[in-house]
Scaffold this active site. Structure first.
Site, PDB file in Angstrom:
ATOM      1  N   GLY A   1       0.821  -1.209   0.000  1.00 34.56           N
ATOM      2  CA  GLY A   1       0.000   0.000   0.000  1.00 34.56           C
ATOM      3  C   GLY A   1       0.848   1.250   0.000  1.00 34.56           C
ATOM      4  N   TYR A   2       1.898   1.242   0.807  1.00 32.89           N
ATOM      5  CA  TYR A   2       2.808   2.392   0.880  1.00 32.89           C
ATOM      6  C   TYR A   2       3.512   2.607  -0.454  1.00 32.89           C
ATOM      7  CZ  TYR A   2       6.412   5.443   2.887  1.00 32.89           C
ATOM      8  OH  TYR A   2       7.242   6.500   3.170  1.00 32.89           O
TER       9      TYR A   2
END
Length: 252
Positions: A156-157
């Site tokens: 996600g990052y």
């Protein structure tokens, strides 16, 4: 003449994620250069350490608390900041969730994308409107080495920070001709709370250090020079870049 290029006296800068780490270092650097500061973080309150530090430099500091995972709160913040018409917006607030891609939860994915990407689009849109009206402004995003790479256990990052690189270019393409400089800084491995797990992992920390030509983890204040540069008149013809501050990591 050269010193005046970096002088921010009389300007107002918004720094999100300003309570600690990279955001605090950015806020302090801008204050050193003469800017007054509006600091925003999820748990920032009046009288914080960063406020004390900024005011000791002779600059004003306004503290605003905002949960960047809350879309309504971010929209309200955008309207509030637009009324102040800041000269500089530093989109630094962020979060990270570590888990292998195969088991990375959708809730974690959605939260990271909201905090690290969607909220920054919304704030840039709101504050940028006031900048467009007067034909000037500086917007700085905090990107990442993972704007260029995929990372490990942080899908996600990595997706959000890759999005920040694209968002930087997208805003710049539309706004550079209207006097607004939009750029990003990509910190390398900086010793902050966000990287505490990596620092504590002896094998991972050693492998990271072996790849950094500078031979050390970065410090938050290593971001000071790049922040002042991109916020000042010295960068008036710099548009749409993602500037690594990484001790040489990407060149290895």
């Amino acid at each position: 003449m050269t010193a005046r290029l970096f002088d921010l006296t009389g300007t107002l800068a918004v720094v999100t994620g300003a309570r600690r780490g990279i955001g605090r270092a950015m806020a302090e650097a801008l204050a050193d250069a003469g800017a007054d500061i509006i600091g925003v973080s999820a748990s920032l309150v009046p009288g914080s350490d960063v406020q004390t530090s900024i005011e000791a430099k002779g600059r004003s500091f306004d503290a605003i608390a905002c949960d960047f995972a809350d879309t309504a709160a971010v929209d309200a913040l955008g309207r509030r900041l637009a009324e102040r018409a800041p000269d500089i917006l530093v989109n630094n607030a962020g979060t990270i969730e570590r888990a292998p891609a195969a088991v990375h939860s959708r809730d974690a994915w959605d939260r990271v994308l909201q905090v690290n990407l969607s909220s920054q689009f919304a704030l840039s849109q709101a504050v940028g409107a006031s900048m467009l009206e007067r034909g000037s402004g500086k917007i700085i995003f905090t990107a990442s080495l993972l704007s260029f790479q995929g990372g490990i256990n942080v899908p996600g990052y990595a997706a959000a920070k890759s999005g920040i690189a694209g968002l930087t270019k997208a805003f710049s393409n539309e706004w550079a001709s209207q006097g607004i400089n939009v750029n990003a800084i990509a910190p390398g491995y900086i010793a902050t709370d966000n990287t505490a797990a990596l620092q504590a992992d002896e094998d991972r920390s050693r492998s990271i250090l072996e790849r950094i030509p500078a031979g050390r983890w970065g410090r938050a204040d290593d971001l000071a020079g790049a922040t002042i540069f991109l916020a000042s008149r010295a960068s008036d013809y710099i548009n749409g870049i993602v500037l690594p501050v990484d001790g040489g990591w990407l060149g290895r």
